[in-house]
Design an enzyme around this catalytic site. Structure first.
Site, PDB file in Angstrom:
ATOM      1  N   GLY A  20     -37.384 -12.598 -15.846  1.00 19.72           N
ATOM      2  CA  GLY A  20     -37.557 -11.150 -15.902  1.00 19.72           C
ATOM      3  C   GLY A  20     -38.411 -10.661 -17.054  1.00 19.72           C
ATOM      4  O   GLY A  20     -38.320  -9.492 -17.437  1.00 19.72           O
ATOM      5  N   ARG A  96     -39.947 -15.969  -3.328  1.00 19.49           N
ATOM      6  CA  ARG A  96     -39.785 -16.085  -1.880  1.00 19.49           C
ATOM      7  C   ARG A  96     -40.981 -15.419  -1.206  1.00 19.49           C
ATOM      8  O   ARG A  96     -41.580 -14.498  -1.771  1.00 19.49           O
ATOM      9  CB  ARG A  96     -38.492 -15.386  -1.411  1.00 19.49           C
ATOM     10  CG  ARG A  96     -37.216 -16.044  -1.896  1.00 19.49           C
ATOM     11  CD  ARG A  96     -36.940 -17.331  -1.125  1.00 19.49           C
ATOM     12  NE  ARG A  96     -35.668 -17.939  -1.476  1.00 19.49           N
ATOM     13  CZ  ARG A  96     -35.477 -18.790  -2.475  1.00 19.49           C
ATOM     14  NH1 ARG A  96     -36.505 -19.134  -3.244  1.00 19.49           N
ATOM     15  NH2 ARG A  96     -34.293 -19.304  -2.705  1.00 19.49           N
ATOM     16  N   LEU A  98     -42.457 -12.992   1.565  1.00 20.77           N
ATOM     17  CA  LEU A  98     -41.998 -11.870   2.397  1.00 20.77           C
ATOM     18  C   LEU A  98     -42.613 -11.969   3.794  1.00 20.77           C
ATOM     19  O   LEU A  98     -43.739 -12.442   3.962  1.00 20.77           O
ATOM     20  CB  LEU A  98     -42.407 -10.552   1.744  1.00 20.77           C
ATOM     21  CG  LEU A  98     -41.724 -10.263   0.405  1.00 20.77           C
ATOM     22  CD1 LEU A  98     -42.369  -9.072  -0.280  1.00 20.77           C
ATOM     23  CD2 LEU A  98     -40.217 -10.044   0.584  1.00 20.77           C
ATOM     24  N   HIS A 114     -49.315 -13.389 -10.132  1.00 16.25           N
ATOM     25  CA  HIS A 114     -49.381 -14.819  -9.857  1.00 16.25           C
ATOM     26  C   HIS A 114     -50.039 -15.532 -11.044  1.00 16.25           C
ATOM     27  O   HIS A 114     -51.051 -15.050 -11.568  1.00 16.25           O
ATOM     28  CB  HIS A 114     -50.197 -15.071  -8.573  1.00 16.25           C
ATOM     29  CG  HIS A 114     -50.247 -16.507  -8.192  1.00 16.25           C
ATOM     30  ND1 HIS A 114     -49.194 -17.160  -7.576  1.00 16.25           N
ATOM     31  CD2 HIS A 114     -51.216 -17.448  -8.363  1.00 16.25           C
ATOM     32  CE1 HIS A 114     -49.518 -18.421  -7.372  1.00 16.25           C
ATOM     33  NE2 HIS A 114     -50.731 -18.620  -7.842  1.00 16.25           N
ATOM     34  N   ASP A 146     -50.560  -9.026   1.026  1.00 15.12           N
ATOM     35  CA  ASP A 146     -50.804  -8.897   2.464  1.00 15.12           C
ATOM     36  C   ASP A 146     -49.977  -9.960   3.182  1.00 15.12           C
ATOM     37  O   ASP A 146     -49.065 -10.541   2.583  1.00 15.12           O
ATOM     38  CB  ASP A 146     -52.308  -8.980   2.781  1.00 15.12           C
ATOM     39  CG  ASP A 146     -52.907 -10.338   2.458  1.00 15.12           C
ATOM     40  OD1 ASP A 146     -52.145 -11.279   2.156  1.00 15.12           O
ATOM     41  OD2 ASP A 146     -54.141 -10.455   2.501  1.00 15.12           O
ATOM     42  N   GLU A 147     -50.308 -10.238   4.443  1.00 13.69           N
ATOM     43  CA  GLU A 147     -49.447 -11.144   5.216  1.00 13.69           C
ATOM     44  C   GLU A 147     -49.603 -12.608   4.801  1.00 13.69           C
ATOM     45  O   GLU A 147     -48.805 -13.460   5.186  1.00 13.69           O
ATOM     46  CB  GLU A 147     -49.716 -10.997   6.721  1.00 13.69           C
ATOM     47  CG  GLU A 147     -49.117  -9.740   7.339  1.00 13.69           C
ATOM     48  CD  GLU A 147     -50.045  -8.526   7.267  1.00 13.69           C
ATOM     49  OE1 GLU A 147     -51.028  -8.557   6.475  1.00 13.69           O
ATOM     50  OE2 GLU A 147     -49.796  -7.552   7.991  1.00 13.69           O
ATOM     51  N   GLY A 148     -50.639 -12.925   4.037  1.00 10.85           N
ATOM     52  CA  GLY A 148     -50.836 -14.307   3.600  1.00 10.85           C
ATOM     53  C   GLY A 148     -50.075 -14.612   2.319  1.00 10.85           C
ATOM     54  O   GLY A 148     -49.369 -13.766   1.770  1.00 10.85           O
ATOM     55  N   VAL A 149     -50.217 -15.842   1.826  1.00  6.71           N
ATOM     56  CA  VAL A 149     -49.577 -16.238   0.572  1.00  6.71           C
ATOM     57  C   VAL A 149     -50.620 -16.166  -0.544  1.00  6.71           C
ATOM     58  O   VAL A 149     -51.579 -16.944  -0.554  1.00  6.71           O
ATOM     59  CB  VAL A 149     -48.988 -17.674   0.685  1.00  6.71           C
ATOM     60  CG1 VAL A 149     -48.405 -18.105  -0.659  1.00  6.71           C
ATOM     61  CG2 VAL A 149     -47.925 -17.715   1.768  1.00  6.71           C
TER      62      VAL A 149
END
Ligand code: GAR
Length: 204
Positions: A20, A96, A98, A114, A146-149
């Site tokens: 954190g 995780r 999403l 990241h 977005d929808e990718g990693v």
């Protein structure tokens, strides 16, 4: 559709799985009364995550959301986020992936930090990947999710040198120092309306 700036402080949620320290940086950068945003909710998939204790110490609602599987986690997380009228979601060491449905629900309103200079070293153990690749420079990236990693639009990057005797932890620590500045900076860019919902920078 939510469009920034909102003309009121945005309600920010932070999802965190561990230490954190990025959450702490966001709490410092967005204290109560900030014009652009306030941290209103912290969620963690780990009951023992220090991030939860840090949020509570700062007087912020903090909830452990169990993760037996992604759908169960996301159903409960979405209910809590929508119940708190959250405008922006920050992934601060949330380990995780999403689902596309979750990302679409908050399109343009989920940010991730990241520990590499994306597009290099996506995924887990980015610092170890950098050391194993023998690069002389790494850093951190804050991007829209977005929808990718680790593929979404890059908002802010900060560079650090990789030293010859670095190990994963020493590099991670040096990168974290930069993350603590890059993440709040990226959040301000979005909340100030400098990035539109498609992730395109708006002319000043
Ligand atoms: C940070 O270094 C962040 O970049 C990384 O986890 C750390 C969390 O530290 N995130 C990822 O690797 C996501 N793929 P913190 O809990 O002290 O903020």
């Amino acid at each position: 559709m939510t469009r920034f700036p909102l003309g009121r402080p945005a309600r920010i949620a932070v999802l965190a799985s561990g230490r954190g320290s990025n959450l702490e940086a966001l709490l410092r950068s967005f204290p109560p009364g900030d014009e652009l945003g306030e941290i209103r909710l912290v969620l963690s998939n780990r009951a023992s995550a220090p991030a939860l204790a840090k949020a509570r110490a700062a007087g912020v609602d903090a909830v452990h959301v169990p993760y037996p599987d992604r759908a169960t986690f996301e159903d409960r997380a979405l209910a809590l986020l929508d119940g708190a009228d959250i405008d922006l979601v920050c992934l601060a060491g949330f380990m995780r992936i999403l689902s596309p449905g979750f990302v679409r629900h908050f399109r343009g309103r989920v940010l991730n930090v990241h520990p590499s200079l994306l597009p290099a070293f996506r995924g887990l153990h980015a610092q170890r990947q950098a050391i194993e690749a023998g690069v002389r420079e790494s850093g951190c990236t804050v991007h829209l999710v977005d929808e990718g990693v680790d593929t979404g639009r890059i908002l802010v990057q900060r560079r650090v040198e990789v030293l010859p005797d670095d190990d994963e932890e020493s590099l991670a620590q040096r990168i974290r120092v930069q993350e603590h500045e890059a993440f709040p900076e990226a959040v301000r860019l979005v909340l100030a309306g400098r990035i539109d919902a498609t992730g395109t920078e708006v002319e000043a």
